[in-house]
Motif scaffolding. Structure first.
Motif, short mmCIF file in Angstrom:
data_model
loop_
_atom_site.label_atom_id
_atom_site.label_comp_id
_atom_site.label_asym_id
_atom_site.label_seq_id
_atom_site.Cartn_x
_atom_site.Cartn_y
_atom_site.Cartn_z
N UNK A 404 0.84 -1.20 0.00
CA UNK A 404 0.00 0.00 0.00
C UNK A 404 0.88 1.24 0.00
N UNK A 405 0.41 2.35 -0.58
CA UNK A 405 1.26 3.52 -0.75
C UNK A 405 1.57 4.23 0.57
N UNK A 406 2.74 4.90 0.61
CA UNK A 406 3.19 5.63 1.80
C UNK A 406 2.55 7.01 1.81
N UNK A 407 1.29 7.06 2.20
CA UNK A 407 0.52 8.31 2.26
C UNK A 407 -0.12 8.39 3.64
N UNK A 408 0.12 9.48 4.34
CA UNK A 408 -0.40 9.62 5.70
C UNK A 408 -1.92 9.57 5.68
N UNK A 409 -2.48 8.74 6.55
CA UNK A 409 -3.92 8.63 6.70
C UNK A 409 -4.64 7.84 5.63
N UNK A 410 -3.89 7.25 4.69
CA UNK A 410 -4.55 6.63 3.55
C UNK A 410 -5.26 5.33 3.93
N UNK A 411 -4.82 4.67 4.98
CA UNK A 411 -5.46 3.43 5.39
C UNK A 411 -6.92 3.67 5.77
N UNK A 412 -7.17 4.74 6.52
CA UNK A 412 -8.54 5.08 6.89
C UNK A 412 -9.36 5.49 5.67
N UNK A 413 -8.73 6.19 4.74
CA UNK A 413 -9.43 6.59 3.52
C UNK A 413 -9.86 5.36 2.73
N UNK A 414 -8.94 4.43 2.54
CA UNK A 414 -9.27 3.21 1.79
C UNK A 414 -10.38 2.43 2.47
N UNK A 415 -10.28 2.29 3.80
CA UNK A 415 -11.26 1.48 4.52
C UNK A 415 -12.66 2.04 4.42
N UNK A 416 -12.79 3.36 4.37
CA UNK A 416 -14.11 3.99 4.37
C UNK A 416 -14.65 4.29 2.99
N UNK A 417 -13.88 3.96 1.95
CA UNK A 417 -14.35 4.22 0.58
C UNK A 417 -14.18 2.99 -0.31
N UNK A 419 -12.98 -0.06 0.25
CA UNK A 419 -13.42 -1.34 0.80
C UNK A 419 -14.94 -1.48 0.71
N UNK A 420 -15.65 -0.37 0.89
CA UNK A 420 -17.11 -0.42 0.78
C UNK A 420 -17.55 -0.62 -0.66
N UNK A 421 -16.81 -0.02 -1.59
CA UNK A 421 -17.14 -0.20 -3.00
C UNK A 421 -16.99 -1.65 -3.42
N UNK A 433 -18.27 -0.07 -11.97
CA UNK A 433 -17.87 1.30 -12.29
C UNK A 433 -18.57 2.31 -11.38
N UNK A 434 -19.84 2.12 -11.16
CA UNK A 434 -20.59 3.05 -10.30
C UNK A 434 -20.04 3.02 -8.88
N UNK A 435 -19.80 1.82 -8.37
CA UNK A 435 -19.29 1.70 -7.00
C UNK A 435 -17.92 2.36 -6.85
N UNK A 436 -17.03 2.12 -7.81
CA UNK A 436 -15.68 2.69 -7.74
C UNK A 436 -15.69 4.20 -7.93
N UNK A 437 -16.52 4.71 -8.83
CA UNK A 437 -16.58 6.16 -9.05
C UNK A 437 -17.09 6.88 -7.81
N UNK A 438 -18.11 6.34 -7.18
CA UNK A 438 -18.63 6.97 -5.97
C UNK A 438 -17.58 6.94 -4.86
N UNK A 439 -16.92 5.79 -4.71
CA UNK A 439 -15.88 5.68 -3.69
C UNK A 439 -14.73 6.65 -3.95
N UNK A 440 -14.37 6.83 -5.22
CA UNK A 440 -13.28 7.74 -5.57
C UNK A 440 -13.63 9.18 -5.21
#
Length: 458
Positions: A404-417, A419-421, A433-440
Motif C-alpha cells: 500500500x502507498x506511503x501516504x499519511x492517513x490513507x489506510x482510513x481513507x481506503x477502509x471507508x471508501x 473497501x465499501x465499493x 464502475x458506479x461503486x468505484x466512481x462513488x468511492x473515488x
C-alpha cells in the motif's frame, strides 16, 4: 493472526459498518492521531542521532525495554521465544513485550507516546509508517541504519523502500507477508486434477474452475470484505496496470479502467458460478477447511492455521497472473523506535533499543516460524529457510510484491471508501464502475482534508 483472517485486523463479524459510519470514523481517527502533534515536539532527528551508536553493545546500567506489538495469534509464541533468547544473551537489557490487537494498537501507541509513556521499540505495518511519521510518533532511522550498515542489499529494494516517507527512513523491515494461492488437495484430487494442472495463469485458473463447476464444486469463493476480497482486488488492480492513489496522495485512482477490470473479474467468478453469492465473512476459509472450496487467495499468516487442522490436505502457489503483469498485495512488519522524552534516561534507552532492534533483525530466520517470509536476504537464502516449503513458495513472489502507498492517513481513507465499493459490487448491489466512481469521489474529499493536515506524500 487468528481464525480465518489476518490477526487483529478483523472488524465486528456481527455487524458490517455503514458507509456513513466509516466516513465518520476516518475523520475521528485522524483527529485522534493529531493529538501527537500538539505541544512543543522535540527534534526527532537529534534523538535518532543519539541512537546511532549501532549494535556495539549497551554499556549502561541494567535497563528494561518496553516492546509493543500486535502479535496476538500464532505469531506471538515465536516472538516470545526470540525475546527470551535475547534476554538470556544480554545481561544488562531485559525486553518485555506488551501485546495489543492491531486495531487498538494504532490508537494506543500515539496517545502513549504523546503522554511520555510510550514503548521503547514497537512493530508497525509498512502501510502505517507514513501516518506515524507525520505525527512524530516514531523516529527517523537514517542515522541508525547507517550505523548498523544496513541497506537495500540486505533486504530487497521494494522492502527497503517501503520504510521511507518523504525521503526519510522510519522502519526496518522484519518480514514480508504477501497473499498466496492456497489449494485444497483433496477437493482437486476428487475432481481428477493433479499437480500438473495447478493454475499459474488466468487461462489455467478459469479452466480449472470450469472443470470443478462441472463436478458440482464452486472452486474459488469471493469474499466481499477486505480479508480476502479486498486484497484480491488490490492485487488484480496492480496486475491490470492500475494504482490505488496518485503518487502525491491527492486523489484516488482505483476507479480507472484497470480498477473496473479488476473488480469485474471478481464478479465474473460469481456470475459464472465459480463462487457462491453473499459469501459471509471467513466463509471462504471455512469452506476451504471443510473441503468445499478448492482455492483461496489468502495471506501467508494462514500457514500455521491450516497446518493445525487435522486431516486437511493443502498446498500453496504464487498468486496466478490474471492481468497483463505479475503483482500481488503484501505488507511488512517493521521495527520502529517511538519518540522518547528528551531526558538523559531517554537517551540511554535509545542506545539499548538499537541493540535490540539490530539483534532482532539479524534473527529474522527464527521469526519465519511464525508463518512469515524473513526480510533479511541472508535468512531467505539459507538452507533452513528453503526447507520451510510454504514460506519459501511465498518468497518466490518478492520480485512482484506491491505495498500500500506511503501516504499519511490513507489506510482510513481506503477502509471507508474503496473497501465499501468492493463490498457493494461483490454483493451484486452496485455495478463495478458506479461503486468505484462513488468511492473515488468520497476518497478525494478525505484526501483533500489529509493534504491540509499533513501535506503531500512526496
Amino acid at each position: 493472526m487468528q481464525r480465518a483472517r489476518a490477526p487483529g485486523r478483523s472488524g465486528d463479524p456481527e455487524r458490517q459498518p455503514s458507509r456513513r459510519d466509516l466516513l465518520a470514523g476516518a475523520g475521528a481517527a485522524a483527529g485522534l492521531l493529531l493529538l501527537g502533534c500538539r505541544g512543543d515536539p522535540v527534534d526527532v532527528r537529534d534523538q535518532a542521532a543519539i541512537a546511532a551508536g549501532g549494535s556495539r553493545g549497551y554499556p549502561g546500567p541494567a535497563i528494561d525495554l518496553a516492546f509493543w506489538t500486535g502479535f496476538t495469534g500464532g505469531d506471538r509464541p515465536p516472538m516470545e521465544r526470540l525475546i527470551e533468547r535475547f534476554n538470556r544473551e544480554h545481561d544488562n537489557i531485559t525486553v518485555r513485550m506488551s501485546v495489543t490487537r492491531w486495531g487498538d494498537f494504532y490508537q494506543k501507541v500515539p496517545a502513549a507516546v504523546d503522554s511520555g509513556h510510550g514503548p521503547d521499540v514497537a512493530v508497525m505495518h509498512a502501510d502505517q509508517l507514513a501516518t506515524a511519521a507525520v505525527h512524530r510518533t516514531i523516529l527517523p532511522l537514517d542515522e541508525v541504519t547507517q550505523a548498523l550498515g544496513l541497506g537495500a542489499a540486505d533486504f530487497t529494494r521494494t522492502l527497503w523502500d517501503a520504510g521511507v516517507f518523504r525521503g526519510r527512513r522510519y522502519g526496518i523491515p522484519l518480514d514480508v507477508h504477501p497473499l498466496g494461492l492456497y489449494y485444497n488437495r483433496a477437493v482437486l484430487a476428487d475432481a481428477g486434477i493433479g499437480d500438473a494442472a495447478l493454475p499459474r495463469s488466468r487461462r489455467d485458473y478459469l479452466a480449472v474452475l470450469e472443470h470443478l463447476k462441472g463436478r458440482g464444486i464452486q472452486g474459488s469463493w469471493v469474499s466481499p470484505v477486505l480479508y480476502t476480497g479486498g486484497l484480491m482486488f488490490q492485487s488484480l488492480l496492480w496486475q491490470s496496470g492500475g494504482e490505488l492513489f496518485s503518487e502525491d496522495g491527492a486523489r484516488a485512482t482505483f476507479n480507472s479502467e484497470a480498477g473496473v477490470e479488476a473488480l469485474g473479474f471478481l464478479l465474473d467468478l460469481i456470475k459464472r458460478g465459480y463462487s457462491p453469492r453473499d459469501v459471509g465473512q471467513d466463509a471462504d476459509s471455512i469452506a476451504f477447511t471443510n473441503n468445499r472450496n478448492a482455492f483461496i487467495w489468502n495471506g501467508i499468516w494462514m500457514i500455521n492455521t491450516y497446518r493445525a487442522i487435522p486431516g486437511l490436505r493443502w498446498g500453496v502457489l504464487p498468486v496466478p497472473a490474471i492481468g497483463a503483469r505479475r503483482a500481488v498485495w503484501a505488507n511488512s512488519h517493521n521495527l520502529v523506535l517511538p519518540r522518547q522524552p528528551s531526558t538523559g534516561a531517554g537517551q540511554g534507552r535509545l542506545k539499548a533499543s538499537v541493540v535490540f532492534v539490530d539483534w532482532l533483525s539479524r534473527h529474522s530466520l527464527e521469526w519465519a516460524k511464525a508463518g512469515m517470509v524473513p526480510a533479511r536476504r541472508e535468512a531467505r537464502e539459507s538452507a533452513a529457510f528453503q526447507r520451510m516449503t510454504e514460506q519459501a513458495t511465498f518468497a518466490e513472489q518478492l520480485p512482484v510484491v506491491r505495498f500500500p502507498p506511503a501516504i499519511a492517513g490513507v489506510d482510513s481513507v481506503r477502509a471507508s471508501t474503496l473497501d465499501l465499493a468492493v463490498n457493494e459490487a461483490v454483493l451484486l448491489r452496485t455495478a463495478p464502475r458506479e461503486a468505484l466512481n462513488r468511492a473515488a469521489r468520497e476518497a478525494d474529499a478525505l484526501l483533500s482534508d489529509n493534504l491540509r493536515k499533513f501535506g503531500r506524500a512526496l
